[in-house]
Design a protein around this motif. Structure first.
Motif, PDB file in Angstrom:
ATOM      1  N   ARG A  26      49.440  29.451 -15.139  1.00 62.26           N
ATOM      2  CA  ARG A  26      48.716  30.707 -15.395  1.00 62.26           C
ATOM      3  C   ARG A  26      47.770  30.498 -16.568  1.00 62.26           C
ATOM      4  O   ARG A  26      47.886  29.513 -17.316  1.00 62.26           O
ATOM      5  N   ASP A  60      35.739  30.008 -22.174  1.00 54.45           N
ATOM      6  CA  ASP A  60      36.188  28.956 -21.255  1.00 54.45           C
ATOM      7  C   ASP A  60      35.210  28.839 -20.102  1.00 54.45           C
ATOM      8  O   ASP A  60      34.758  29.842 -19.555  1.00 54.45           O
ATOM      9  N   THR A  76      44.977  34.673 -26.497  1.00 53.99           N
ATOM     10  CA  THR A  76      45.454  35.690 -27.425  1.00 53.99           C
ATOM     11  C   THR A  76      44.714  37.006 -27.223  1.00 53.99           C
ATOM     12  O   THR A  76      45.325  38.069 -27.190  1.00 53.99           O
TER      13      THR A  76
HETATM   14  P1  AMP Z   1      45.423  30.977 -27.172  1.00 55.42           P
HETATM   15  O1  AMP Z   1      44.602  32.104 -27.676  1.00 55.42           O
HETATM   16  O2  AMP Z   1      46.070  30.187 -28.249  1.00 55.42           O
HETATM   17  O3  AMP Z   1      46.417  31.436 -26.174  1.00 55.42           O
HETATM   18  O4  AMP Z   1      44.455  29.948 -26.438  1.00 55.42           O
HETATM   19  C1  AMP Z   1      43.689  30.364 -25.374  1.00 55.42           C
HETATM   20  C2  AMP Z   1      42.956  29.211 -24.744  1.00 55.42           C
HETATM   21  O5  AMP Z   1      43.872  28.266 -24.216  1.00 55.42           O
HETATM   22  C3  AMP Z   1      42.143  29.660 -23.567  1.00 55.42           C
HETATM   23  O6  AMP Z   1      40.911  30.220 -23.960  1.00 55.42           O
HETATM   24  C4  AMP Z   1      42.007  28.364 -22.783  1.00 55.42           C
HETATM   25  O7  AMP Z   1      40.975  27.552 -23.334  1.00 55.42           O
HETATM   26  C5  AMP Z   1      43.329  27.675 -23.036  1.00 55.42           C
HETATM   27  N1  AMP Z   1      44.262  27.854 -21.928  1.00 55.42           N
HETATM   28  C6  AMP Z   1      45.258  28.739 -21.791  1.00 55.42           C
HETATM   29  N2  AMP Z   1      45.908  28.560 -20.630  1.00 55.42           N
HETATM   30  C7  AMP Z   1      45.297  27.536 -20.002  1.00 55.42           C
HETATM   31  C8  AMP Z   1      45.498  26.855 -18.766  1.00 55.42           C
HETATM   32  N3  AMP Z   1      46.467  27.188 -17.940  1.00 55.42           N
HETATM   33  N4  AMP Z   1      44.650  25.841 -18.462  1.00 55.42           N
HETATM   34  C9  AMP Z   1      43.661  25.486 -19.293  1.00 55.42           C
HETATM   35  N5  AMP Z   1      43.430  26.075 -20.478  1.00 55.42           N
HETATM   36  C10 AMP Z   1      44.242  27.083 -20.837  1.00 55.42           C
END
Ligand code: AMP
Length: 504
Positions: free
Chosen positions: A298, A380, A302
């Protein structure tokens, strides 16, 4: 009666005697125990002057009581502000000045450090095992009932700091409604029920372990085996009693490196979930071969909570983060915010009840990350295939994800550039068998100065949380640049991509 996240959690808990937390080495804690502990903590916080809408900063090790503090804030209508236990005094001082919490809860060990920038009489302590400290001492004498604040779904429940591209962290403001709507979607999407037992080894200062794991469990009246940290022996001891596991990709690669991982040791699990960083298709396949389970990947962040998930019943596609969750609108847009042609790569933008309201005290930053029609620009890059499955292809914001934690190169570069003798630096993530990416610094010395890797590492340690520290520092004569003068990080990534030999 007020409608908020806590009210919904209480509604879901049909039987207060059901187990909520199963801490290894300790007696199980029921829903009734959790609600009573939260009431006691809410009384203590009130006594220390915390009221609805005020912030409670928390930097503690993971324990059931650390989690009950979150519930206490919900009951009190206060805003929970969890902080990575790795953050240094300098980083904490920034969060305290930015969020202006009324109370700071920390371990005994860090009390003195925090008193350096925060009034001592407003510091409470909690030991690493959650059993002692001034918070617990005061809580023991407090009543087990509390009159919950009448918060609404639109009120803030938490602020979570995320690293900033400019080096400054931003506080993502999350409402009761953001958290409730997302946890309800996940509960349905993942077929959560009260018979589920989650193997919980994630930290609880981050959206994954705190909201995805805990709120989904709470709204299902399910239970969790609560490990203080990821540890292979503890994981293998916990697996037979669990039905669901959530992890970052590093958990999966580490488990794969252990001979105990097989069909038998994962027999009781109905669902393995991965997120927070890209799960390699190779890991997905290897896992399926060894255990017979297809990991469900998934995607979220944040600021937005979870946006997409692979389906429970239909095809879980390796290399894809699945389909938008119900209620989440997702589009792939160009620089101008207009949707790109189907199948093309663009910026992932999302809108829905899960998306935060903005960054704490940063209206301009907030405005620049939302489109006028309310879509949030995630940073992303991705694409959607003909069946609607989302693929993430890269990170527009140049983020490094190491062991599931985010590191923005700029923050590390700023510190390195400020060291004596440093001309300039560039920080990139290089493939790392264990962490996914290893933070790597390329540094150029000022003319006539000799810099060493050890010297730079020593100067940085203590200035940055451990997970942000470079794993290697490479001294270069110059950084590669294009004709426009831009540093070409891709060339460094290519040249040094084998720096960290795979560990598994
Ligand atoms: P955070 O705010 O620490 O949860 O980081 C969020 C970032 O983690 C997102 O913007 C994505 O770049 C990356 N991310 C989260 N889940 C995935 C996933 N399943 N595959 C690739 N990147 C992910």
């Amino acid at each position: 009666m007020a409608d908020n996240l806590y009210a919904r959690i209480v509604q879901a808990a049909s039987d207060l005697d059901r187990n909520f937390i199963l801490p290894p080495g300790r007696a199980p804690l029921s829903y009734g125990d959790a609600f009573a502990a939260a009431a006691r903590f809410a009384h203590v916080l009130t006594r220390h002057g915390v009221g609805p809408g005020e912030r409670v900063a928390v930097q503690v090790e993971k324990s059931p009581e650390g989690l009950f503090l979150y519930l206490a804030c919900l009951r009190l209508g206060a805003i929970y502000l969890p902080l990575n236990s790795d953050y240094t005094a300098g980083e904490l001082a920034y969060f305290a000045s930015d969020a202006e919490p009324s109370v700071f809860v920390c371990s005994d060990r860090s009390r003195e450090k925090i008193a350096g920038f925060f009034p001592d009489e407003r510091i409470l302590t909690l030991s690493d095992d959650g059993q002692s400290g001034t918070l617990m001492e005061e809580a023991r004498a407090a009543p087990a009932e509390f009159s919950d604040a009448p918060m609404a779904m639109g009120d803030l429940a938490a602020i979570l700091y995320t690293s900033g591209t400019t080096g400054r962290s931003k506080g993502a403001m999350l409402s009761h409604g953001n958290l409730f709507s997302n946890a309800s979607s996940l509960k349905q999407a993942w077929r959560y029920s009260q018979s589920d037992v989650l193997l919980h080894a994630l930290p609880i200062f981050h959206t994954h372990g705190l909201f995805v794991a805990t709120n989904t469990t709470l709204l299902s009246s399910a239970s969790m085996i609560f490990l203080p940290k990821f540890n292979l022996d503890a994981m293998f001891a916990g697996l037979p009693g669990a039905t669901v596991m959530m992890g970052v990709p590093t958990f999966y690669t580490r488990l794969l490196s252990d001979a105990r991982l097989n069909r038998d040791s994962t027999r009781s699990i109905r669902l393995f979930i991965s997120g927070s960083a890209p799960l390699l298709a190779e890991t997905h396949r290897e896992w399926q071969q060894r255990t017979g389970h297809a990991i469900l990947e998934r995607y979220g962040m944040t600021e937005t909570n979870m946006n997409t998930s692979n389906p429970y019943e239909a095809m879980r596609l390796p290399d894809s983060v699945g389909l938008p969750l119900p209620g989440v609108e997702l589009r792939i847009a160009g620089e101008d915010g207009r949707p790109v042609a189907p199948g093309e790569i663009g910026m992932i933008e999302v809108r829905g009840p899960n998306v935060f309201s903005g960054y704490w005290r940063m209206p301009e930053k907030t405005a620049s990350e939302f489109r006028p029609d309310g879509f949030f620009i995630t940073g992303d890059l991705g694409t959607v295939n003909a069946d609607g499955y989302v693929h993430i292809v890269g990170r527009g914001k140049d983020l490094i994800i190491t062991g599931g934690f985010n590191v923005y190169p700029k923050e590390v570069e700023n510190l390195i550039d400020a060291l004596p003798g440093v001309e300039e630096s560039a920080v990139v993530g290089l493939p790392h068998g264990d962490f996914g990416e290893g933070v790597t610094a390329f540094v150029v010395a000022k003319t006539g100065i000799k810099l060493t890797e050890d010297g730079i590492m020593a100067a940085l340690s203590g200035q940055l949380a451990k997970f942000k520290l470079p794993k290697r520092v490479i001294i270069l004569a110059q950084l590669p640049r294009n004709t426009m003068g831009k540093v070409q990080k891709n060339l460094m990534r290519d040249e040094y991509r084998g720096l960290y030999a795979p560990t598994s």
